[in-house]
Design a protein around this motif. Structure first.
Motif, PDB file in Angstrom:
ATOM      1  N   ALA A   1       1.015  -1.241  -0.209  1.00  0.00           N
ATOM      2  CA  ALA A   1       0.027  -0.123  -0.028  1.00  0.00           C
ATOM      3  C   ALA A   1       0.988   0.992  -0.095  1.00  0.00           C
ATOM      4  O   ALA A   1       2.021   1.257   0.438  1.00  0.00           O
ATOM      5  N   PRO A   2       0.514   2.125  -0.749  1.00  0.00           N
ATOM      6  CA  PRO A   2       1.236   3.498  -0.616  1.00  0.00           C
ATOM      7  C   PRO A   2       1.645   3.947   0.854  1.00  0.00           C
ATOM      8  O   PRO A   2       0.797   4.007   1.663  1.00  0.00           O
ATOM      9  N   ALA A   3       2.600   4.784   1.035  1.00  0.00           N
ATOM     10  CA  ALA A   3       3.027   5.433   2.011  1.00  0.00           C
ATOM     11  C   ALA A   3       2.070   6.555   2.860  1.00  0.00           C
ATOM     12  O   ALA A   3       2.212   6.854   3.893  1.00  0.00           O
ATOM     13  N   SER A   4       1.175   6.820   1.815  1.00  0.00           N
ATOM     14  CA  SER A   4       0.270   7.997   2.330  1.00  0.00           C
ATOM     15  C   SER A   4      -0.920   7.358   3.177  1.00  0.00           C
ATOM     16  O   SER A   4      -1.586   8.103   3.472  1.00  0.00           O
ATOM     17  N   VAL A   5      -1.112   5.898   3.220  1.00  0.00           N
ATOM     18  CA  VAL A   5      -2.187   5.317   3.980  1.00  0.00           C
ATOM     19  C   VAL A   5      -1.869   6.055   5.420  1.00  0.00           C
ATOM     20  O   VAL A   5      -0.737   5.491   6.022  1.00  0.00           O
ATOM     21  N   PRO A   6      -3.031   6.640   6.263  1.00  0.00           N
ATOM     22  CA  PRO A   6      -2.699   6.686   7.651  1.00  0.00           C
ATOM     23  C   PRO A   6      -2.562   5.647   8.663  1.00  0.00           C
ATOM     24  O   PRO A   6      -2.905   4.637   8.373  1.00  0.00           O
ATOM     25  N   GLU A   7      -1.751   5.831   9.699  1.00  0.00           N
ATOM     26  CA  GLU A   7      -1.363   4.841  10.890  1.00  0.00           C
ATOM     27  C   GLU A   7      -1.099   3.644  10.029  1.00  0.00           C
ATOM     28  O   GLU A   7      -1.473   2.502  10.614  1.00  0.00           O
ATOM     29  N   CYS A   8       0.034   3.469   9.326  1.00  0.00           N
ATOM     30  CA  CYS A   8       0.477   2.214   8.481  1.00  0.00           C
ATOM     31  C   CYS A   8       1.957   2.290   8.391  1.00  0.00           C
ATOM     32  O   CYS A   8       2.593   2.691   7.523  1.00  0.00           O
ATOM     33  N   PRO A   9       2.657   1.918   9.429  1.00  0.00           N
ATOM     34  CA  PRO A   9       4.105   1.792   9.465  1.00  0.00           C
ATOM     35  C   PRO A   9       4.410   0.940   8.183  1.00  0.00           C
ATOM     36  O   PRO A   9       5.611   0.942   7.723  1.00  0.00           O
ATOM     37  N   GLY A  10       3.727  -0.343   8.322  1.00  0.00           N
ATOM     38  CA  GLY A  10       4.280  -1.287   6.936  1.00  0.00           C
ATOM     39  C   GLY A  10       4.065  -0.400   5.663  1.00  0.00           C
ATOM     40  O   GLY A  10       5.053  -0.811   4.818  1.00  0.00           O
ATOM     41  N   CYS A  11       3.339   0.406   5.505  1.00  0.00           N
ATOM     42  CA  CYS A  11       3.053   1.082   4.182  1.00  0.00           C
ATOM     43  C   CYS A  11       4.469   1.979   4.098  1.00  0.00           C
ATOM     44  O   CYS A  11       4.928   2.205   2.950  1.00  0.00           O
ATOM     45  N   LEU A  12       4.682   2.750   5.089  1.00  0.00           N
ATOM     46  CA  LEU A  12       5.974   3.608   5.158  1.00  0.00           C
ATOM     47  C   LEU A  12       7.253   2.901   4.597  1.00  0.00           C
ATOM     48  O   LEU A  12       7.914   3.351   3.967  1.00  0.00           O
ATOM     49  N   ALA A  13       7.261   1.761   5.318  1.00  0.00           N
ATOM     50  CA  ALA A  13       8.439   0.851   5.013  1.00  0.00           C
ATOM     51  C   ALA A  13       8.537   0.043   3.669  1.00  0.00           C
ATOM     52  O   ALA A  13       9.419  -0.618   3.339  1.00  0.00           O
ATOM     53  N   GLY A  14       7.385   0.115   3.249  1.00  0.00           N
ATOM     54  CA  GLY A  14       7.232  -0.555   1.608  1.00  0.00           C
ATOM     55  C   GLY A  14       7.133  -2.072   1.948  1.00  0.00           C
ATOM     56  O   GLY A  14       7.389  -2.996   1.094  1.00  0.00           O
ATOM     57  N   GLN A  15       6.522  -2.623   3.113  1.00  0.00           N
ATOM     58  CA  GLN A  15       6.474  -4.105   3.384  1.00  0.00           C
ATOM     59  C   GLN A  15       5.307  -4.613   2.845  1.00  0.00           C
ATOM     60  O   GLN A  15       4.164  -4.005   2.589  1.00  0.00           O
ATOM     61  N   ALA A  16       5.258  -5.919   2.466  1.00  0.00           N
ATOM     62  CA  ALA A  16       4.154  -6.618   2.015  1.00  0.00           C
ATOM     63  C   ALA A  16       3.424  -6.829   3.340  1.00  0.00           C
ATOM     64  O   ALA A  16       3.994  -7.147   4.293  1.00  0.00           O
ATOM     65  N   MET A  17       2.109  -6.630   3.299  1.00  0.00           N
ATOM     66  CA  MET A  17       1.154  -7.107   4.704  1.00  0.00           C
ATOM     67  C   MET A  17      -0.220  -8.112   4.181  1.00  0.00           C
ATOM     68  O   MET A  17      -0.471  -8.073   3.266  1.00  0.00           O
ATOM     69  N   HIS A  18      -0.375  -8.443   5.434  1.00  0.00           N
ATOM     70  CA  HIS A  18      -1.669  -9.207   5.448  1.00  0.00           C
ATOM     71  C   HIS A  18      -2.794  -8.503   4.543  1.00  0.00           C
ATOM     72  O   HIS A  18      -3.310  -7.313   5.364  1.00  0.00           O
ATOM     73  N   PRO A  19      -3.634  -8.996   3.804  1.00  0.00           N
ATOM     74  CA  PRO A  19      -4.789  -8.340   3.526  1.00  0.00           C
ATOM     75  C   PRO A  19      -5.863  -8.747   4.298  1.00  0.00           C
ATOM     76  O   PRO A  19      -6.849  -9.331   3.995  1.00  0.00           O
ATOM     77  N   SER A  20      -5.965  -8.218   5.474  1.00  0.00           N
ATOM     78  CA  SER A  20      -6.862  -8.747   6.613  1.00  0.00           C
ATOM     79  C   SER A  20      -8.090  -8.419   6.255  1.00  0.00           C
ATOM     80  O   SER A  20      -9.017  -9.357   6.696  1.00  0.00           O
ATOM     81  N   PHE A  21      -8.661  -7.291   5.677  1.00  0.00           N
ATOM     82  CA  PHE A  21      -9.856  -7.031   5.321  1.00  0.00           C
ATOM     83  C   PHE A  21     -10.431  -8.204   4.363  1.00  0.00           C
ATOM     84  O   PHE A  21     -11.767  -8.460   4.414  1.00  0.00           O
TER      85      PHE A  21
END
Length: 276
Positions: free
Chosen positions: A148-168
């Motif tokens: 996800a883009p780094a502009s997503v609020p409250e998302c450290p993983g977005c800032l770091a460019g990491q792959a994340m669980h698609p929890s939703f």
């Protein structure tokens, strides 16, 4: 991430659009199910109104008591205007709203079985908006991890460019499965209110587990606030389901042979003589 949807020259917030669409879908499913059961009347529609009002209030005010220290919590007005819009808060508010609405009109019938499939399908739709606008989840090395883009609020993983669980998306899949399971089970669970109990129990367990993949802040013992909110409810739901199981409420789901015998006895069907 997709913060806005455009329909011609009209820009609509993505999250709000899918939440509204989910409410509309839930209302349609409720009406269809109520009509199928012969329960579509003024009192049941009052229950729907109570759910909508209570859900809106619960969702908006859910962040009012977010912290144990009251000085860290927003005022009621701030919570209403800028609250966290918690789904758990919305569901709790909707449940209370239905109880209050039914009490006001003196309606004693059970409506939970009408709401269960409606809520499941509505939640599946609404969570698409969450996936498109919020922090997806915690970092993961699984092949279906999303970025996800780094502009997503409250998302450290977005800032770091990491792959994340698609929890939703996990929840979308669960709610769709729950909807079809409820449709399958609705004529097999004949005790009024038990279909709703099964759905609440299943969702409580799922939501507790999926929180381990969500991006929510942990507050104590590596558990999030929703998990601490769910813990006492899980205990109560387990006791309630155990009670229902021992009373035979779910026999047609788990013991087909026994349930046929039990149903035949209830309906006064003649029993075949026993042979030695």
């Amino acid at each position: 991430m997709l913060p806005e949807l455009r329909f011609g020259g009209l820009a609509v917030p993505t999250h709000g659009f899918f939440v509204g669409l989910g409410v509309l879908v839930a209302a349609v499913v409720f009406v269809l199910e109520a009509r199928r059961r012969g329960a579509l009347h003024e009192d049941s529609l009052v229950a729907v109104a109570g759910a909508l009002v209570g859900g809106a209030i619960g969702m908006r005010l859910s962040g009012w008591a977010e912290h144990l220290d009251p000085h860290l919590n927003p005022s009621l007005l701030e919570a209403w205007m800028f609250g966290s819009r918690s789904i758990l808060g919305g569901l709790t508010g909707a449940y209370v709203g239905v109880l209050i609405a039914k009490r006001l009109v003196g309606y004693r019938g059970k409506t939970g079985d009408l709401f269960a499939p409606a809520v499941a399908l509505g939640m599946a739709v609404g969570r698409i908006g969450c996936f498109l606008t919020e922090a997806p989840g915690r970092p993961t090395g699984l092949p279906w991890g999303v970025h996800a883009p780094a502009s997503v609020p409250e998302c450290p993983g977005c800032l770091a460019g990491q792959a994340m669980h698609p929890s939703f998306l996990y929840e979308v899949a669960f709610q769709l499965a729950a909807f079809f399971a409820l449709v399958w089970a609705r004529d097999r669970v004949r005790r009024p209110g038990e279909l709703f109990t099964l759905y609440v129990g299943a969702y409580a367990v799922f939501r507790f587990l999926v929180e381990f993949t969500r991006a929510n802040e942990t507050v104590w013992l590596d558990l999030t606030r929703p998990q601490w909110f769910l813990l006492p409810g899980l205990v109560l739901v387990f006791i309630r389901l155990l009670y229902g199981y021992h009373r035979g409420y779910y026999d047609m789901l788990v013991h087909k042979r026994d349930s046929r015998t039990h149903r035949g006895q209830e309906e006064g069907a003649p029993q075949a003589p026993q042979t030695r």
